[in-house]
Write a protein that holds these residues in place. Structure first.
Motif, PDB file in Angstrom:
ATOM      1  N   VAL A 591      68.327  41.205  13.783  1.00  0.00           N
ATOM      2  CA  VAL A 591      68.548  41.275  12.334  1.00  0.00           C
ATOM      3  C   VAL A 591      67.183  41.468  11.680  1.00  0.00           C
ATOM      4  N   ASN A 592      67.172  41.895  10.433  1.00  0.00           N
ATOM      5  CA  ASN A 592      65.926  42.122   9.697  1.00  0.00           C
ATOM      6  C   ASN A 592      65.819  41.182   8.510  1.00  0.00           C
ATOM      7  N   TRP A 593      64.596  40.674   8.290  1.00  0.00           N
ATOM      8  CA  TRP A 593      64.310  39.842   7.127  1.00  0.00           C
ATOM      9  C   TRP A 593      63.288  40.580   6.265  1.00  0.00           C
ATOM     10  N   ASP A 594      63.645  40.803   4.998  1.00  0.00           N
ATOM     11  CA  ASP A 594      62.780  41.492   4.056  1.00  0.00           C
ATOM     12  C   ASP A 594      61.832  40.473   3.414  1.00  0.00           C
ATOM     13  N   PHE A 595      60.507  40.596   3.713  1.00  0.00           N
ATOM     14  CA  PHE A 595      59.547  39.635   3.162  1.00  0.00           C
ATOM     15  C   PHE A 595      58.705  40.249   2.045  1.00  0.00           C
ATOM     16  N   GLY A 596      59.243  41.304   1.411  1.00  0.00           N
ATOM     17  CA  GLY A 596      58.491  41.994   0.365  1.00  0.00           C
ATOM     18  C   GLY A 596      58.055  41.093  -0.774  1.00  0.00           C
ATOM     19  N   ASN A 597      58.867  40.081  -1.109  1.00  0.00           N
ATOM     20  CA  ASN A 597      58.535  39.197  -2.230  1.00  0.00           C
ATOM     21  C   ASN A 597      58.011  37.838  -1.770  1.00  0.00           C
ATOM     22  N   ILE A 598      57.606  37.755  -0.503  1.00  0.00           N
ATOM     23  CA  ILE A 598      57.172  36.490   0.073  1.00  0.00           C
ATOM     24  C   ILE A 598      55.646  36.479   0.199  1.00  0.00           C
ATOM     25  N   SER A 599      55.033  35.328  -0.101  1.00  0.00           N
ATOM     26  CA  SER A 599      53.590  35.173   0.044  1.00  0.00           C
ATOM     27  C   SER A 599      53.220  34.943   1.507  1.00  0.00           C
ATOM     28  N   ASN A 600      51.925  35.056   1.807  1.00  0.00           N
ATOM     29  CA  ASN A 600      51.452  34.806   3.164  1.00  0.00           C
ATOM     30  C   ASN A 600      51.741  33.375   3.587  1.00  0.00           C
TER      31      ASN A 600
END
Length: 687
Positions: A591-600
């Motif tokens: 599955v894929n997790w979109d981390f575009g709006n996630i901080s480091n």
């Protein structure tokens, strides 16, 4: 005291000799008026046959036993033919059986009772006047499979009769708008259930209730006022967990982009229109049908995108009351000033959930009980439980309860609390037959399953001191264990342990009965699913981040078909991502997790797998997100499609703007700003 007793006895004798006017009225007013639309449809010609003689309102014999006649619509009236001879013409026609057991068949389907034939909207529209129990015999096998347990059929019979009696003063029809009615095409098993409950209805405060029912409530019953915005909550309906409902599952899995337009010439749609189809074959046809009903009748439509489909406004029962949807679509022939297809858009925000359900299809979105929903850049997933509104009787719940040993009275007591069963029709009209166990006399129960130690801990609460017994019954109603036998216990909360090591996988019922000093009994029944299988195994977990797409691919292997859910938490334990539970086959999956709006940061990925027996296994892995950010130092910086100053410009950045650096390619950075990914000269970006 003696005089009063004698007066009461005399009063009782008088009323025993002379039945009450209310009882007589109930016996006389035991018919239903049902407009036949469902089976018959819109017909201008109907064939009728009879098993006995039928006469008109004037007393003349209209049709004899064994005869065949035809009704035709001619000039807005009913023309009657026998063979090829025209018998006569009527604006409306009433016929009644000479003997009560006769049946009249319309296009092959038999019906009890008398008929009023009319013409409505250019079609023949019969109205069937039929005794309420004959009506119920035509309803129950259409609403519940006749092969189901007899106690479930009896519960459905009482509910259907109650619903009918509540609507007895109005003209109803034979469709799902009321109850599906199939005439005299009954079944011996449902007929028996109806005969064994003849005349019985449910009442609350002396009034016949509105006995709603649905296929499956998804595990929790609902208030009428939460489903239908009009009306106050009814005192005989409540929100309560239903452990016997099988929680019928439904899902909507929809690609946001339905048609790829990147290589389509919008000025020449005839070159590709007929060869291009939307990806989805389940929801999209319903959406097209809705568009055609709402302004685009007889138009050829292509739905290009469904960017939004979501639900909100959950009430206390957990069902959604609001929904939002957005559609992008083309209508063939609808073009802009340059002659190109003009993309249309419809957006509905926070409208009643019933409107959204009507758009996507009630056979797709089977209820308003939305369990999980997820949306990323490419896909929408919505999962829910139940089939129907969830108010009142759950038909599948009644089936499971009956199979666990509950009587129809106990089934009705759960779904319609604070009601009584009364014989409204028949010789003993008006006499209450049985009082339901109401909420105050029921016992709340819950069970905790320990598969490691093969035991079930059952917790229950007593409202007063009582002698208590706890029985465990299998699916056939046979007692397989007795953890408590006639034990005196104080009021309050208690627990009992059932050692389940000697039983097989299956559904069992824990039945608690509590008898107080006066002999009054309260009961509680709880369904327990026992699964002896082992939990699924999840292995070979790998997480790999792709900074160009800002997605993490989470790969794993499961050893059996399972429902899998993925949760992502940050270092503080806060949930930052949820991938809704859905079915996976055994083998390698991802599955894929979109981390575009996630901080480091460092994140924990939890993968849970649940097999068909309810066994669950959860494993965890960690993933590190390290995005490199930069600041634009040039007054204006153009984003190029390739690492080449001669490449096409796809965007523009300005001084002091932040961006994400994905990679370095020579003197160029590959960067991302919003949804744009491209290349900028390294010298104009400061890390």
């Amino acid at each position: 005291m003696g005089n009063l007793k004698g007066l009461f006895l005399a009063f009782f004798i008088i009323f025993a000799i002379f039945p009450s006017l209310e009882a007589n009225a109930a016996k006389e007013n035991a018919t239903m008026e049902v407009k036949l639309k469902n089976y018959l449809g819109n017909r201008t010609s109907v064939k009728i046959t009879a098993t006995g003689d039928y006469q008109t309102s004037g007393g003349e014999i209209f049709i004899k036993a064994g005869e065949e006649m035809k009704l035709n619509v001619e000039s807005g009236k009913l023309a009657v033919y026998k063979d090829s001879d025209k018998v006569g013409t009527w604006a409306s026609l009433t016929i009644t059986p000479v003997k009560g057991d006769a049946l009249l068949s319309l296009n092959g389907r038999p019906y009890h009772g008398s008929f009023l034939f009319t013409v409505a909207g250019g079609y023949i529209r019969p109205i069937n006047h039929v005794h309420i129990d004959d009506y119920v015999k035509g309803v129950v096998p259409k609403e519940m499979p006749a092969l189901w347990h007899p106690e479930a059929l009896k519960a459905q019979a009482v509910a259907a009769r109650t619903y009918a009696a509540h609507h007895q003063s109005k003209l109803i029809d034979d469709t799902i708008s009321y109850q599906v009615y199939g005439g005299a095409e009954g079944d011996s098993r449902t007929d028996s259930a109806i005969e064994q409950t003849a005349g019985l209805v449910l009442k609350h405060d002396g009034e016949i209730i509105e006995a709603f029912f649905s296929s499956s409530n998804g595990g929790v019953t609902e208030l009428n006022s939460n489903v239908w915005s009009v009306g106050n909550p009814l005192g005989y309906l409540s929100i309560q967990q239903d452990s016997y409902d099988p929680k019928t599952k439904w899902a909507i899995k929809l690609d946001k982009q339905q048609i790829d337009l990147s290589n389509k010439d919008l000025s020449k749609p005839d070159e590709w229109w007929t060869s291009v189809q939307e990806k989805d074959k389940t929801v999209v046809p319903h959406l097209k049908a809705w568009l055609k009903r709402n302004g685009y009748a007889n138009r050829d439509i292509k739905i290009t995108k469904v960017p939004v489909l979501s639900f909100a406004g959950k009430k206390t029962g957990g069902r959604a009351t609001k929904g939002s949807i957005k559609l992008n679509f083309f209508v063939r022939g609808l073009v802009d000033k340059s002659g190109k297809l003009s993309e249309q858009q419809i957006e509905l925000t926070d409208v009643p959930a019933s409107k959204i359900r009507g758009m996507v299809g009630s056979d797709v979105m089977k209820s308003y009980l939305v369990d999980d929903s997820a949306s990323d850049s490419s896909r929408i997933d919505v999962e829910g439980s139940g089939y129907g509104h969830g108010v009142g009787l759950s038909q599948f719940g009644a089936k499971t309860r009956a199979e666990a040993g509950q009587t129809y009275q106990e089934i009705l007591a759960f779904y319609y609390p604070n009601t009584t069963i009364a014989r409204e029709y028949g010789e003993a009209s008006g006499i209450i037959e049985e009082v339901h166990i109401n909420n105050a006399a029921s016992i709340d129960m819950k069970a905790d399953l320990d598969y490691v130690n093969d035991k079930v801990t059952i917790t229950y609460s007593l409202k007063e001191d009582a002698a208590v017994s706890l029985l465990i019954k299998d699916g056939e109603g046979k007692t397989v264990a007795t953890p408590i036998s006639d034990q005196s216990l104080k009021k309050g909360s208690h627990t009992a342990v059932w050692k389940a090591n000697d039983v097989r996988t299956g559904t069992y019922a824990a039945v608690v009965s509590a008898r107080d000093r006066s002999g009054n009994e309260a009961r509680g029944t709880l369904g327990i699913n026992i699964s002896k299988g082992s939990a699924p195994m999840i292995t070979d977990i790998e997480t790999m981040g792709d900074y160009s797409t800002e997605k993490v691919n989470i790969a794993f292997t499961i050893n059996e078909d399972s429902k899998v859910a993925v949760e992502i938490k940050n270092s503080q334990g806060k949930m930052v991502g949820v991938l809704a539970e859905r079915q996976f086959t055994q083998g390698s999956q991802s599955v894929n997790w979109d981390f575009g709006n996630i901080s480091n940061g460092l994140f924990t990925v939890s993968i849970s797998a649940k097999d068909g027996g309810g066994n669950r296994k959860t494993v965890s892995a960690q993933v590190q997100i390290r995005k490199t950010t930069g600041i634009v130092t040039a007054r204006e910086l153009r984003i190029k499609e390739k690492a080449n100053s001669a490449a096409n410009t796809i965007g523009t950045l300005y001084e002091d703007q932040a961006l994400t650096i994905l990679a370095q390619q020579g003197k160029w950075y590959k960067v991302k700003k919003g949804s744009q990914v491209g290349f900028v000269p390294k010298k104009h970006v400061k890390k």
